[in-house]
Design a protein around this motif. Structure first.
Motif, mmCIF file in Angstrom:
data_model
loop_
_atom_site.group_PDB
_atom_site.id
_atom_site.type_symbol
_atom_site.label_atom_id
_atom_site.label_comp_id
_atom_site.label_asym_id
_atom_site.label_seq_id
_atom_site.Cartn_x
_atom_site.Cartn_y
_atom_site.Cartn_z
ATOM 1 N N ARG A 87 -17.716 49.479 -49.807
ATOM 2 C CA ARG A 87 -17.292 49.031 -48.497
ATOM 3 C C ARG A 87 -15.792 48.624 -48.648
ATOM 4 O O ARG A 87 -15.232 49.004 -47.613
ATOM 5 N N TRP A 90 -14.168 52.138 -48.223
ATOM 6 C CA TRP A 90 -14.405 52.711 -47.283
ATOM 7 C C TRP A 90 -13.364 52.173 -46.133
ATOM 8 O O TRP A 90 -12.644 52.901 -45.298
ATOM 9 N N GLU A 93 -10.020 53.640 -46.867
ATOM 10 C CA GLU A 93 -9.852 55.091 -46.084
ATOM 11 C C GLU A 93 -9.633 54.841 -44.700
ATOM 12 O O GLU A 93 -8.775 55.391 -44.135
ATOM 13 N N LYS A 94 -10.381 53.991 -43.916
ATOM 14 C CA LYS A 94 -10.265 54.031 -42.378
ATOM 15 C C LYS A 94 -9.009 53.328 -41.989
ATOM 16 O O LYS A 94 -8.456 53.762 -40.978
ATOM 17 N N GLU A 97 -6.527 55.833 -42.113
ATOM 18 C CA GLU A 97 -6.888 56.871 -41.166
ATOM 19 C C GLU A 97 -6.116 56.683 -39.535
ATOM 20 O O GLU A 97 -5.406 57.155 -38.937
ATOM 21 N N ILE A 98 -6.759 55.139 -39.299
ATOM 22 C CA ILE A 98 -6.325 54.706 -38.083
ATOM 23 C C ILE A 98 -4.941 54.134 -38.029
ATOM 24 O O ILE A 98 -4.335 54.262 -36.917
ATOM 25 N N ARG A 217 -19.378 42.451 -40.197
ATOM 26 C CA ARG A 217 -19.057 42.618 -41.727
ATOM 27 C C ARG A 217 -17.568 42.540 -42.031
ATOM 28 O O ARG A 217 -16.781 42.959 -41.148
ATOM 29 N N GLU A 219 -15.585 44.188 -43.786
ATOM 30 C CA GLU A 219 -15.069 45.465 -43.689
ATOM 31 C C GLU A 219 -14.850 45.940 -42.346
ATOM 32 O O GLU A 219 -13.892 46.629 -41.592
ATOM 33 N N THR A 220 -15.768 45.676 -41.380
ATOM 34 C CA THR A 220 -15.648 46.172 -40.122
ATOM 35 C C THR A 220 -14.846 45.194 -39.386
ATOM 36 O O THR A 220 -14.035 45.800 -38.525
ATOM 37 N N LEU A 223 -11.225 46.489 -39.839
ATOM 38 C CA LEU A 223 -11.185 47.752 -38.858
ATOM 39 C C LEU A 223 -10.965 47.607 -37.587
ATOM 40 O O LEU A 223 -10.307 48.165 -36.632
ATOM 41 N N LYS B 94 -22.241 51.315 -38.510
ATOM 42 C CA LYS B 94 -20.782 50.517 -37.664
ATOM 43 C C LYS B 94 -21.262 50.331 -36.290
ATOM 44 O O LYS B 94 -20.822 49.478 -35.824
ATOM 45 N N GLU B 97 -23.251 47.827 -35.437
ATOM 46 C CA GLU B 97 -22.934 46.417 -35.741
ATOM 47 C C GLU B 97 -21.641 46.218 -34.746
ATOM 48 O O GLU B 97 -21.786 44.924 -34.099
ATOM 49 N N ILE B 98 -21.052 46.888 -34.273
ATOM 50 C CA ILE B 98 -19.910 46.472 -32.860
ATOM 51 C C ILE B 98 -20.650 46.677 -31.638
ATOM 52 O O ILE B 98 -19.997 46.016 -30.910
ATOM 53 N N GLN B 131 -28.649 42.582 -39.614
ATOM 54 C CA GLN B 131 -27.482 41.949 -40.398
ATOM 55 C C GLN B 131 -26.533 41.268 -39.316
ATOM 56 O O GLN B 131 -26.007 40.015 -39.656
ATOM 57 N N ASN B 214 -3.329 59.407 -33.316
ATOM 58 C CA ASN B 214 -3.746 59.784 -34.610
ATOM 59 C C ASN B 214 -4.899 60.944 -34.770
ATOM 60 O O ASN B 214 -5.532 60.797 -33.861
ATOM 61 N N ARG B 215 -4.883 61.678 -35.956
ATOM 62 C CA ARG B 215 -5.794 62.643 -36.144
ATOM 63 C C ARG B 215 -6.924 61.764 -36.833
ATOM 64 O O ARG B 215 -6.746 61.388 -38.064
ATOM 65 N N LEU B 216 -8.097 61.833 -36.043
ATOM 66 C CA LEU B 216 -9.318 60.950 -36.643
ATOM 67 C C LEU B 216 -10.469 61.854 -36.884
ATOM 68 O O LEU B 216 -10.547 62.845 -36.340
ATOM 69 N N THR B 220 -15.041 58.448 -37.372
ATOM 70 C CA THR B 220 -13.811 57.273 -36.999
ATOM 71 C C THR B 220 -13.791 57.389 -35.711
ATOM 72 O O THR B 220 -13.370 56.199 -34.990
ATOM 73 N N ASP B 227 -14.980 50.812 -30.032
ATOM 74 C CA ASP B 227 -14.064 49.469 -30.236
ATOM 75 C C ASP B 227 -13.157 49.362 -28.733
ATOM 76 O O ASP B 227 -13.020 48.362 -28.166
#
Lengths: 237, 237
Positions: A87, A90, A93-94, A97-98, A217, A219-220, A223, B94, B97-98, B131, B214-216, B220, B227
């Motif tokens: 996690r 991850w 990475e994200k 990227e963003i 979470r 990590e979320t 992001l 994800k 979760e969001i 969760q 951004n290139r996603l 993502t 989001d």
């Protein structure tokens, strides 16, 4: 477009061996072909391959140009690494990227993970930088104690995000000012920050925030916070 | 708080065996203990365990109450599944979760993956719902052709996000109206939508958008779009 990463390309005029292997053995690039190389410091180079031996893939630089980040605000995410290392990898990475400038793994009282090897995180960031066509590698710090992060980081706006509903929080989306030159956001561990850590951050001038009404979470949350900076900034462009 | 998932709890008054195993064998819940159960349809039940055999974990419902989503707009993300299934599973986790109401795997001309088993995606969504303390499971459709998605989905606002810079795009952050009752966003495959798919969506009334400069990656982009809906909505709360 494929980008190769060579942090010292400007001095050595040679691809590192792992990149050269990929360039020559996998992609079958030959002498005289042109390739794109980034240095992770904001420069992209168009190069011509002069030697196609993976151990000595030398190049000639044809053109060099700066590739600035597409966002203007310098973003630091300071996050307590998750127990599950996947996690954490991850999120590196994200975030890369963003778009983020600095990632700081933070050691807190409730941290499930007290140590982290950053070499692997750096490799993941390199891969995400290449894939997302950036030329700037986010800076990744070694594990840093929370009190040091709180006292040493400066930014136009600093935020601490936590779950504890007994300590009042504002909305990050509303508080973030897209004119800010730099921001820091602190994201706590699975068990949240200890109340005294939150208090220390607030006493040091950090703005206490929530990322919304969802339980996220670790990590979320990192992001979503980074997305918040980017999305709110887009409204003013 | 731990939530157990029993979609038919209201009728059967019994936990499914896998949940009962976790409740009784792992967490050692005993007869007379109270547990929280969600049905994935927006209801949470406080129950008392009447039988602690994993194969027949019957309960008595003490209290039932609705748990509404914390967001008001009905959100549908229609996404071309990634070649790497881990990335698709990750985005389902994800998005749940969001906060999302519906996930539609879409088959496009450039799709790297033409088939997908949704049972595993549903298990991941269940886990993320539990969760993140939600009580509503996102609806997950089977793989659906892009033309069917374009023609059959209705919403207050519908968006198609793509990379092709030759077809003009607006900013999703600016175009999304947080007063909308429902939104649909289409996210293309690794190789982007085909131009005729983009044209078909625009002809059907979809608003062409970009998620920023951004290139996603596909997965993502789905997360950043979702989001965007949540973050822009927070500004008006």
């Amino acid at each position: 477009m494929i980008q190769f990463y060579a942090p010292d390309i400007n001095e050595t005029l040679t691809l590192p061996e792992s990149e050269a292997q990929h360039c020559i053995k996998v992609l079958r690039t030959r002498i005289g072909d042109t390739i794109e190389v980034i240095d992770g410091k904001g420069m992209r180079y168009t190069c011509r391959l002069l030697d196609d031996k993976p151990r000595h893939a030398s190049v000639e630089i044809i053109e060099r140009f700066p590739v600035l980040p597409v966002w203007r605000c310098h973003i630091t995410v300071a996050i307590a690494p998750t127990k599950n290392i996947d996690r954490m990898e991850w999120v590196v990475e994200k975030l890369t990227e963003i778009g983020v400038n600095r990632i700081i793994p933070v050691k807190c009282r409730h941290s499930e993970r007290k140590e982290i090897k950053i070499e692997r995180l750096e490799r993941i960031a390199v891969s995400a930088m290449k894939q997302s066509l950036k030329a700037t590698l986010p800076e990744i710090w070694p594990m840093t104690p929370i009190d040091k992060v709180i006292s040493e980081l400066n930014a136009t706006q600093r935020f601490v995000a936590y779950c504890d509903p007994t300590i009042p929080r504002l909305s990050l989306a509303k508080e973030y000012n897209p004119q800010s030159e730099s921001v820091v956001i602190l994201i706590g561990p699975e068990g949240d920050f200890a109340p005294e850590e939150i208090k220390a951050a607030i006493d040091a001038g950090y703005c206490p925030v929530t990322l919304g009404d969802n339980r996220l979470r670790t990590e979320t949350a990192a992001l979503v916070a980074c997305d918040t900076f980017h999305i709110i900034s887009q409204l003013t462009q």
